[in-house]
Enzyme design. Structure first.
Site, PDB file in Angstrom:
ATOM      1  CB  CYS A  98      -0.919   0.031   1.220  1.00  0.00           C
ATOM      2  SG  CYS A  98      -1.846   1.583   1.298  1.00  0.00           S
ATOM      3  CB  CYS A 101      -1.776   4.388   4.695  1.00  0.00           C
ATOM      4  SG  CYS A 101      -3.288   3.909   3.829  1.00  0.00           S
ATOM      5  CB  SER A 102      -0.445   0.209   6.583  1.00  0.00           C
ATOM      6  OG  SER A 102      -1.467   0.744   7.401  1.00  0.00           O
ATOM      7  CB  CYS A 103      -4.823  -0.608   2.366  1.00  0.00           C
ATOM      8  SG  CYS A 103      -5.403   1.067   2.637  1.00  0.00           S
TER       9      CYS A 103
HETATM   10 FE    FE Z   1      -3.321   1.995   2.911  1.00  0.00          FE
END
Ligand code: FE
Length: 190
Positions: A98, A101-103
C-alpha cells in the site's frame, strides 16, 4: 525510547481517557485484539490458498471474485473490503503494497507486519521490486515479470502463490501449513 514505545504509550493514554470518560469498555478492546491474534490471521488466507491448490473450481471462483470466495469460509473479522486474488505463474510474480499507508487484507492475513508499513518498503517495492524481493531472500529469474499491486481502502490484494513442487501427496490441511503470510504478500515463496 523507540517510536514503537511512544506509540504504545500514546495508545494506552488514549485508551485510559476513553475508559475514564465512559466512552470505551476495556473488554471490547481485549476482544478485538484477541480476535486478530487468535482467530483472524494468515491461517485464514493459507486455508484459501491450500483449497485453491486442491480444488480447481474453487481456484476459479477465488480468482474471479475473491470477496465471494472468502465468504465460503467462516472467517471472523472485518470483511467488508473487496478482496482481489492475483495468481503467481511460472512467468509472472505478484507482490502487494500500500503505497499510501498500510491497507492490508486483515480478514485473511491478520495484522500487517511492521515492514509492510515502513515508508522504505512502500516506496522501494514500486521502484525496484526485484532488488527489494532479493533482500527478502526471493531471487527471481530475469524472465519472470514482476507485477506490483497497490492496495487501497477499497481494494485489498492477496497473492495466490505457486504450489510447492515437493508438496505432492499432501492434503489440504497439510498444504495450508506450508503457506506463509509473506508468500501471500508476495515477498516469499512457500
Ligand atoms: Fe493503505
Amino acid at each position: 525510547m523507540s517510536e514503537q514505545d511512544w506509540r504504545a504509550i500514546r495508545a494506552e493514554a488514549i485508551e485510559s481517557l476513553l475508559v475514564e470518560r465512559g466512552l470505551l469498555d476495556p473488554a471490547d478492546v481485549d476482544r478485538v485484539i484477541e480476535t486478530y491474534n487468535d482467530r483472524v490471521g494468515p491461517m485464514n488466507g493459507a486455508r484459501m490458498v491450500a483449497r485453491a491448490w486442491c480444488d480447481p473450481d474453487f481456484k476459479a471462483r477465488l480468482l474471479a471474485d475473491g470477496t465471494a470466495a472468502m465468504a465460503e469460509f467462516d472467517f471472523g473479522g472485518a470483511q467488508t473490503e473487496k478482496l482481489v486474488v492475483v495468481e503467481n505463474t511460472p512467468d509472472t510474480h505478484n507482490v502487494v503494497v500500500c503505497t499510501l499507508c498500510s491497507c492490508y487484507p486483515w480478514a485473511v492475513l491478520g495484522l500487517p507486519p511492521r515492514w509492510y508499513k515502513d515508508p522504505a518498503y512502500r516506496s522501494r517495492i514500486v521502484r525496484e521490486p526485484r532488488r527489494v524481493l532479493a533482500e527478502f531472500g526471493l531471487v527471481l529469474d530475469d524472465d519472470v515479470r514482476v507485477r506490483v499491486w497497490d492496495s487501497s481502502a477499497e481494494v485489498r490484494y492477496l497473492v495466490l502463490p505457486r504450489r510447492p513442487a515437493d508438496a505432492d501427496g499432501l492434503d489440504e490441511a497439510a498444504l495450508a501449513q506450508r503457506v506463509t503470510r509473506d508468500a501471500m504478500i508476495g515477498v516469499a515463496q512457500p
